[in-house]
Design an enzyme around this catalytic site. Structure first.
Site, PDB file in Angstrom:
ATOM      1  N   GLY A  72       0.806  -1.211   0.000  1.00 19.81           N
ATOM      2  CA  GLY A  72       0.000   0.000   0.000  1.00 19.81           C
ATOM      3  C   GLY A  72       0.842   1.266   0.000  1.00 19.81           C
ATOM      4  O   GLY A  72       0.492   2.260  -0.639  1.00 19.81           O
ATOM      5  N   GLN A 180      -7.247   0.351   4.489  1.00 24.24           N
ATOM      6  CA  GLN A 180      -8.072  -0.173   5.580  1.00 24.24           C
ATOM      7  C   GLN A 180      -9.506  -0.470   5.143  1.00 24.24           C
ATOM      8  O   GLN A 180     -10.192  -1.280   5.761  1.00 24.24           O
ATOM      9  CB  GLN A 180      -8.099   0.824   6.744  1.00 24.24           C
ATOM     10  CG  GLN A 180      -6.773   1.004   7.452  1.00 24.24           C
ATOM     11  CD  GLN A 180      -6.323  -0.235   8.191  1.00 24.24           C
ATOM     12  OE1 GLN A 180      -7.133  -1.029   8.663  1.00 24.24           O
ATOM     13  NE2 GLN A 180      -5.008  -0.415   8.310  1.00 24.24           N
ATOM     14  N   SER A 200      -3.706  -2.877  -0.267  1.00 21.96           N
ATOM     15  CA  SER A 200      -2.650  -3.794   0.151  1.00 21.96           C
ATOM     16  C   SER A 200      -3.268  -5.132   0.524  1.00 21.96           C
ATOM     17  O   SER A 200      -4.204  -5.196   1.323  1.00 21.96           O
ATOM     18  CB  SER A 200      -1.889  -3.215   1.353  1.00 21.96           C
ATOM     19  OG  SER A 200      -0.799  -4.033   1.705  1.00 21.96           O
ATOM     20  N   CYS A 326       5.773   4.598  17.078  1.00 15.71           N
ATOM     21  CA  CYS A 326       7.159   4.513  17.529  1.00 15.71           C
ATOM     22  C   CYS A 326       8.053   5.172  16.499  1.00 15.71           C
ATOM     23  O   CYS A 326       8.037   4.830  15.324  1.00 15.71           O
ATOM     24  CB  CYS A 326       7.556   3.051  17.723  1.00 15.71           C
ATOM     25  SG  CYS A 326       9.237   2.861  18.354  1.00 15.71           S
TER      26      CYS A 326
END
Length: 379
Positions: A72, A180, A200, A326
Site C-alpha cells: 500500500g 483499511q 494492500s 514509535c
C-alpha cells in the site's frame, strides 16, 4: 505462552487457507517468468491477468486500470508522486488531511521539498474532514486531492462520495488510500468519482508484500521505478506471480463474504465496547461510532499508557496495538487522536483493538476480563 489471541487485524491478517492453496503452485511448478515467451511464462501472464480482473471487478473498474505494486505504501507513493509530477504543468497544489497514513504524509512532505504546495486540512472530534474547509482550500492550481477512505487508527470513514463530487466538479484528480477500507467496505470507484485508489493484500487475508494501485484511464501519472517494461511501463520489475494470484483470490473472497464478515466483526466490536463501557470508568472512545469500520475499536483508558497496556496484554497472550507511533525508539502520543482535538492524556492512553474473521465471543470475553484486571491493578 500457552495461547495467542489476535486483535490487531488492522495491522495485518493471516493468509486465508484458500488463498494459500491458490498461491503454492507459483512457488514451485508454475515458476516461469511472465515476460518469457515459452508456455510456462505465458501461463503465468494469464494468471496475472486473471488476478488483475478479480481486483478490477471488486472495485468496478477495468483491468487496464489496475497496476500491481509491492504494498500500500508503494501504491500511495506511485499515485501521489506520479500524478503530481505528471500534471505539474497544470498546477503544483495538493490537498490532503492531517490524519493520513505516513505513506501519504511523508510523500506530500517530499513533494513540498520539490516545489509543490500542500494544504493539510483539519478533522473534527470524530476524525472526519470538514467539506467546507476542503472546498475553501481549493485553488486555481490545485491538481490533486488525497484523502484516505478510512483511518487506520480510529477507523473513521470519510465522506468519500462527497469528496469525489467536489473533486470532479472542479476538474481535480481524487486519490484515496483505501488500505483499511478494502475488504470491509463495498467500493465502487465510478459511483464515488475516485480517480486513483491504493490497496494492500495483507489487510484482507492475502499475502504481505503485495499491493495494487487503481488509476482511472486518461489520468496521466509518471513511473517512479525505472527498469523493465512491466505494468504497462508504470512499474518496473519481474512480477510477484504468487503474491498477485493470492491478492486476486483474497479480494474475490473478501467481496463475496463482505456482508456476513461485516455483521460478525461488528457484533464482536459492539459487544466489546458495551462491556468496556459498563465495567470500566474514565475511558474515551476515539473516532466516530457511526461512521466507522465494523471491526475497529479505539478506546483510551485514562491513567494507563497505551504502550504499557499493549505490553501487559501481550503477557496474557493478547495481541493489540496502542494509539502511539514509535519513532526512532521514542513513543509519541498518536498524532491522529491529537488532531481530533483530544488531550495528550487521551492520545497517550489509547488502545486499538481490531477484530477479524477468526475471533470469537469467547475471545472477546477474555479480552474484556484481561483489560479490566489490568486497569484495576495498574491505574
Amino acid at each position: 505462552m500457552e495461547k495467542m489471541i489476535y486483535f490487531d487485524y488492522a495491522a495485518t491478517t493471516p493468509v486465508d487457507e484458500n488463498v494459500l492453496r491458490k498461491m503454492i503452485p507459483y512457488f514451485s511448478s508454475e515458476f516461469g517468468n511472465p515476460s518469457s515467451v515459452y508456455d510456462i511464462g505465458k501461463s503465468n501472464k494469464v494468471a496475472i491477468n486473471m488476478a488483475r480482473k478479480q481486483i478490477a471487478d471488486a472495485i468496478n473498474c477495468s483491468s487496464e486500470e489496475i497496476y500491481f505494486t509491492s504494498c500500500g505504501s508503494e501504491s500511495d507513493n506511485l499515485a501521489i508522486k506520479g500524478i503530481a509530477k505528471a500534471n505539474k504543468n497544470r498546477g503544483r497544489h495538493i490537498i490532503t488531511s492531517k490524519i493520513e497514513h505516513p505513506a501519504v504524509l511523508e510523500t506530500c512532505n517530499r513533494l513540498e521539498k520539490e516545489g509543490f504546495s500542500v494544504t493539510y486540512i483539519n478533522v473534527d472530534k470524530d476524525g472526519i474532514i470538514n467539506l467546507n474547509e476542503l472546498e475553501k482550500a481549493i485553488r486555481r492550481d490545485t491538481i490533486l486531492i488525497s484523502v484516505m477512505y478510512a483511518n487506520n487508527e480510529i477507523g473513521t470513514i470519510q465522506p468519500i462520495d462527497e469528496i469525489g463530487r467536489i473533486a470532479r466538479s472542479r476538474n481535480i484528480i481524487f486519490h484515496t488510500d483505501s488500505v483499511q477500507a478494502i475488504g470491509n467496505i463495498k467500493i465502487d470507484v465510478n459511483k464515488s468519482n475516485i480517480d486513483s485508489l491504493s490497496m494492500s493484500a495483507h489487510k484482507f487475508y492475502g499475502p504481505k508484500g503485495m499491493g495494487a494501485l487503481y488509476v482511472r484511464k486518461g489520468i496521466n501519472f509518471q513511473r517512479q521505478q525505472d527498469g523493465g517494461h512491466q505494468e504497462r511501463e508504470k512499474r518496473a520489475g519481474t512480477e510477484n506471480v504468487a503474491g498477485i494470484v493470492g491478492m486476486g483470490e483474497a479480494i474475490e473472497i473478501a467481496n463475496r463474504e463482505l456482508k456476513g464478515h461485516n455483521n460478525n466483526i461488528k457484533y464482536l466490536r459492539d459487544l466489546y465496547i458495551k462491556a468496556i463501557v459498563n465495567r470500566i470508568d474514565d475511558i474515551h472512545i476515539n473516532g466516530s461510532l457511526e461512521n466507522r469500520l465494523p471491526g475497529n475499536a479505539n478506546i483510551s483508558f485514562l491513567g494507563i499508557k497505551g504502550a504499557k497496556m499493549v505490553e501487559l496484554l501481550n503477557q496474557k497472550g493478547i495481541c493489540a496495538s496502542s494509539g502511539s507511533a514509535c519513532s526512532a525508539g521514542l513513543i509519541k502520543p498518536s498524532s491522529v487522536i491529537l488532531n481530533t482535538g483530544a488531550s495528550i492524556q487521551v492520545a497517550d492512553s489509547a488502545l486499538r483493538t481490531t477484530f477479524g474473521k477468526y475471533n470469537t465471543i469467547t475471545d472477546v470475553r477474555y479480552l474484556v476480563d484481561s483489560i479490566d484486571e489490568i486497569v484495576k491493578k495498574y491505574r
